[in-house]
Design a protein around this motif. Structure first.
Motif, mmCIF file in Angstrom:
data_model
loop_
_atom_site.group_PDB
_atom_site.id
_atom_site.type_symbol
_atom_site.label_atom_id
_atom_site.label_comp_id
_atom_site.label_asym_id
_atom_site.label_seq_id
_atom_site.Cartn_x
_atom_site.Cartn_y
_atom_site.Cartn_z
ATOM 1 N N ALA A 143 0.807 -1.218 0.000
ATOM 2 C CA ALA A 143 0.000 0.000 0.000
ATOM 3 C C ALA A 143 0.842 1.270 0.000
ATOM 4 O O ALA A 143 0.308 2.368 0.191
ATOM 5 C CB ALA A 143 -0.928 0.001 1.222
ATOM 6 N N ALA A 144 2.156 1.143 -0.239
ATOM 7 C CA ALA A 144 3.055 2.290 -0.096
ATOM 8 C C ALA A 144 3.215 3.109 -1.366
ATOM 9 O O ALA A 144 4.042 4.017 -1.411
ATOM 10 C CB ALA A 144 4.423 1.812 0.388
ATOM 11 N N GLY A 145 2.455 2.809 -2.396
ATOM 12 C CA GLY A 145 2.588 3.563 -3.642
ATOM 13 C C GLY A 145 1.395 3.334 -4.547
ATOM 14 O O GLY A 145 0.314 2.936 -4.095
ATOM 15 N N ARG A 146 1.591 3.528 -5.819
ATOM 16 C CA ARG A 146 0.512 3.402 -6.806
ATOM 17 C C ARG A 146 0.490 1.991 -7.379
ATOM 18 O O ARG A 146 1.522 1.441 -7.747
ATOM 19 C CB ARG A 146 0.733 4.425 -7.917
ATOM 20 N N GLN A 147 -0.694 1.415 -7.452
ATOM 21 C CA GLN A 147 -0.844 0.085 -8.013
ATOM 22 C C GLN A 147 -0.829 0.147 -9.548
ATOM 23 O O GLN A 147 -1.475 1.019 -10.146
ATOM 24 C CB GLN A 147 -2.153 -0.554 -7.548
ATOM 25 N N VAL A 148 -0.079 -0.748 -10.162
ATOM 26 C CA VAL A 148 -0.012 -0.825 -11.622
ATOM 27 C C VAL A 148 -0.234 -2.272 -12.037
ATOM 28 O O VAL A 148 0.005 -3.196 -11.252
ATOM 29 C CB VAL A 148 1.344 -0.318 -12.160
ATOM 30 N N PRO A 149 -0.680 -2.509 -13.278
ATOM 31 C CA PRO A 149 -0.842 -3.890 -13.750
ATOM 32 C C PRO A 149 0.513 -4.584 -13.860
ATOM 33 O O PRO A 149 1.531 -3.951 -14.119
ATOM 34 C CB PRO A 149 -1.491 -3.721 -15.131
ATOM 35 N N LEU A 150 0.497 -5.885 -13.677
ATOM 36 C CA LEU A 150 1.732 -6.648 -13.806
ATOM 37 C C LEU A 150 2.333 -6.474 -15.199
ATOM 38 O O LEU A 150 3.568 -6.440 -15.344
ATOM 39 C CB LEU A 150 1.466 -8.132 -13.527
ATOM 40 N N SER A 151 1.480 -6.323 -16.209
ATOM 41 C CA SER A 151 1.966 -6.161 -17.581
ATOM 42 C C SER A 151 2.749 -4.870 -17.771
ATOM 43 O O SER A 151 3.496 -4.723 -18.735
ATOM 44 C CB SER A 151 0.791 -6.197 -18.562
ATOM 45 N N GLU A 152 2.580 -3.902 -16.822
ATOM 46 C CA GLU A 152 3.280 -2.623 -16.923
ATOM 47 C C GLU A 152 4.400 -2.485 -15.895
ATOM 48 O O GLU A 152 4.930 -1.386 -15.686
ATOM 49 C CB GLU A 152 2.279 -1.472 -16.756
ATOM 50 N N ALA A 153 4.757 -3.597 -15.243
ATOM 51 C CA ALA A 153 5.789 -3.541 -14.198
ATOM 52 C C ALA A 153 7.118 -3.070 -14.778
ATOM 53 O O ALA A 153 7.492 -3.411 -15.897
ATOM 54 C CB ALA A 153 5.958 -4.915 -13.563
ATOM 55 N N ASP A 203 9.712 -1.700 -9.133
ATOM 56 C CA ASP A 203 8.360 -1.933 -8.619
ATOM 57 C C ASP A 203 8.389 -3.084 -7.617
ATOM 58 O O ASP A 203 9.180 -4.032 -7.748
ATOM 59 C CB ASP A 203 7.394 -2.267 -9.757
ATOM 60 N N LEU A 204 7.519 -3.005 -6.627
ATOM 61 C CA LEU A 204 7.416 -4.057 -5.618
ATOM 62 C C LEU A 204 6.333 -5.048 -6.044
ATOM 63 O O LEU A 204 5.210 -4.653 -6.363
ATOM 64 C CB LEU A 204 7.068 -3.467 -4.253
ATOM 65 N N ILE A 205 6.665 -6.321 -6.050
ATOM 66 C CA ILE A 205 5.717 -7.381 -6.390
ATOM 67 C C ILE A 205 5.359 -8.114 -5.104
ATOM 68 O O ILE A 205 6.238 -8.686 -4.449
ATOM 69 C CB ILE A 205 6.312 -8.383 -7.399
ATOM 70 N N THR A 206 4.085 -8.079 -4.718
ATOM 71 C CA THR A 206 3.653 -8.824 -3.532
ATOM 72 C C THR A 206 2.948 -10.099 -3.975
ATOM 73 O O THR A 206 2.316 -10.158 -5.027
ATOM 74 C CB THR A 206 2.732 -7.982 -2.637
ATOM 75 N N TYR A 207 3.051 -11.123 -3.118
ATOM 76 C CA TYR A 207 2.578 -12.459 -3.469
ATOM 77 C C TYR A 207 1.590 -12.987 -2.443
ATOM 78 O O TYR A 207 1.588 -12.578 -1.282
ATOM 79 C CB TYR A 207 3.760 -13.428 -3.565
ATOM 80 N N GLY A 232 10.957 -10.210 -16.785
ATOM 81 C CA GLY A 232 10.285 -11.298 -16.085
ATOM 82 C C GLY A 232 10.987 -11.822 -14.857
ATOM 83 O O GLY A 232 10.679 -12.919 -14.380
ATOM 84 N N GLN A 233 11.931 -11.045 -14.301
ATOM 85 C CA GLN A 233 12.705 -11.492 -13.150
ATOM 86 C C GLN A 233 12.501 -10.567 -11.952
ATOM 87 O O GLN A 233 12.282 -9.370 -12.104
ATOM 88 C CB GLN A 233 14.198 -11.541 -13.493
ATOM 89 N N VAL A 234 12.572 -11.161 -10.756
ATOM 90 C CA VAL A 234 12.564 -10.401 -9.511
ATOM 91 C C VAL A 234 13.796 -10.776 -8.700
ATOM 92 O O VAL A 234 14.410 -11.826 -8.924
ATOM 93 C CB VAL A 234 11.301 -10.686 -8.665
ATOM 94 N N PRO A 242 1.668 -16.953 -6.835
ATOM 95 C CA PRO A 242 0.569 -16.093 -7.279
ATOM 96 C C PRO A 242 0.807 -14.634 -6.877
ATOM 97 O O PRO A 242 1.048 -14.322 -5.706
ATOM 98 C CB PRO A 242 -0.652 -16.678 -6.555
ATOM 99 N N VAL A 243 0.754 -13.734 -7.849
ATOM 100 C CA VAL A 243 0.989 -12.307 -7.605
ATOM 101 C C VAL A 243 -0.289 -11.668 -7.075
ATOM 102 O O VAL A 243 -1.374 -11.869 -7.624
ATOM 103 C CB VAL A 243 1.432 -11.605 -8.907
ATOM 104 N N SER A 244 -0.149 -10.891 -5.983
ATOM 105 C CA SER A 244 -1.321 -10.197 -5.437
ATOM 106 C C SER A 244 -1.323 -8.715 -5.780
ATOM 107 O O SER A 244 -2.364 -8.066 -5.683
ATOM 108 C CB SER A 244 -1.380 -10.369 -3.912
ATOM 109 N N GLY A 245 -0.190 -8.145 -6.163
ATOM 110 C CA GLY A 245 -0.173 -6.724 -6.504
ATOM 111 C C GLY A 245 1.189 -6.270 -6.972
ATOM 112 O O GLY A 245 2.218 -6.893 -6.686
ATOM 113 N N VAL A 246 1.184 -5.163 -7.713
ATOM 114 C CA VAL A 246 2.414 -4.515 -8.173
ATOM 115 C C VAL A 246 2.335 -3.051 -7.735
ATOM 116 O O VAL A 246 1.396 -2.347 -8.083
ATOM 117 C CB VAL A 246 2.574 -4.587 -9.700
#
Length: 340
Positions: A280-290, A294-298, A312-314, A333-337
């Motif tokens: 919740a520390a920033g703006r949410q974006v689609p995974l396709s636009e990562a 960007d932070l990827i939460t799972y 495609g790497q983290v 499973p990705v929950s947010g970007v």
């Protein structure tokens, strides 16, 4: 904790039917063997249970981090409240001394005003409540008494608030201890299970958990969204190979959210301590636009977090025994970007 990557089964157990020769028939076709369905490798369930325990420990770690962060905030609030109480008490003492000096002067000049004498009675609070109603108090005395009365009221309020914060702090300390016990229990169970595997299976699991790479062949095709993100990317790369340490935020060891917090701190950005807070520390974006940084939460509860690096790497801190490393963005499973 991390990717919880499972190894492919080491092989299949195959059973063959016994070939029966038909009486008086010498045809080789009569001796053909039929193959029974393949069975799972015998230790897959153990590895899957280890992965499950690591996932549970990670959730408990993030709960520990949240409780610890709350305790730190409460300790600061309690400390500031105690400072205010000390300053207010000094102010009250000064006001009492001033009123005492006034009373002494009145006594030397011919007698102590009865209203001021009450100040030194066994029940000064009752005196303060009545003081403003007494006819014999002068304007200056009345002003001083009202100031003292208000200061004492504020002191009582601040003491009550400090006591409440101390109670909250104690609850938070108990929560920290409880979550710590849960983490340690789950990790001990995972280690015990791993020790039940044969040496070759345990070594294979350990190799998989240490399969991080120090660099990727081509990450230049993706551009960070900002200079701060670029600095965080550089910081997280510098942490590659450092060990997973639950509850740690660097620089020698990290858990998943601690690595993100530390990396962005190197870029001058303060992130929350937990993966849930970081989502919740920033703006949410689609995974396709990562983009890199960007932070990827799972998982649905955002109990794990990694930093997107492009292509495609983290990079993330997976779990005990696995160093900070690269992994595919789709490892869980990705929950947010979140773009910070």
């Amino acid at each position: 904790m991390g990717s919880h990557r499972r190894l492919a089964p080491s092989g299949f157990d195959r059973g063959a039917c016994v070939a029966r020769l038909a009486v008086g028939v010498l045809s080789a076709a009569a001796a053909a063997a039929a193959v029974v369905p393949a069975q799972a490798a015998p230790h897959d369930d153990t590895r899957a249970e280890v992965d499950r325990l690591y996932a549970q420990a990670e959730k408990a770690t993030e709960a520990y981090n949240e409780a610890d962060e709350r305790a730190d905030a409460l300790r600061g609030q309690v400390s500031r409240a105690q400072d205010r109480i000390a300053r207010q008490q000094d102010r009250i003492n000064s006001l009492r001394e001033a009123l005492g000096s006034l009373a002494g002067a009145q006594y030397r000049s011919g007698g102590l005003d009865p209203s001021l004498a009450l100040l030194f009675s066994e029940d000064p609070d009752d005196y303060l409540d009545k003081a403003t109603a007494l006819d014999r108090i002068g304007v200056h005395q009345a002003g001083q008494l009202r100031t003292l009365q208000e200061a004492m009221r504020q002191l009582g309020q601040e003491r009550a608030e400090a006591a409440e914060k101390l109670g909250e702090l104690e609850k938070s300390r108990r929560a920290v201890a409880s979550h710590k016990r849960t983490v340690e229990k789950k990790l001990a169970e995972a280690r015990a299970l791993l020790n039940t595997l044969p040496d070759d299976e345990r070594a294979a699991y350990d190799r998989a958990s240490r399969s991080g790479r120090s660099g990727m062949s081509d990450l230049r095709g993706a551009v960070p969204a900002s200079g701060r993100a670029a600095a965080a990317v550089a910081a997280v790369r510098s942490a590659l190979g450092r060990p997973y340490v639950w509850g740690a935020a660097g620089p020698s060891g990290f858990d998943c959210s601690g690595l993100m917090q530390w990396s962005y701190a190197q870029a001058g950005i303060s992130l929350p301590r937990t993966s849930q807070g970081q989502r919740a520390a920033g703006r949410q974006v689609p995974l396709s636009e990562a983009r890199p940084g960007d932070l990827i939460t799972y998982r649905s509860d955002a109990s794990h977090v990694a930093m997107y690096m492009g292509n495609g790497q983290v990079v993330h801190a997976p779990y005990p025994g696995a160093p900070v490393r690269y992994d595919p963005v789709g490892m869980m499973p990705v929950s947010g970007v979140t773009r910070v």
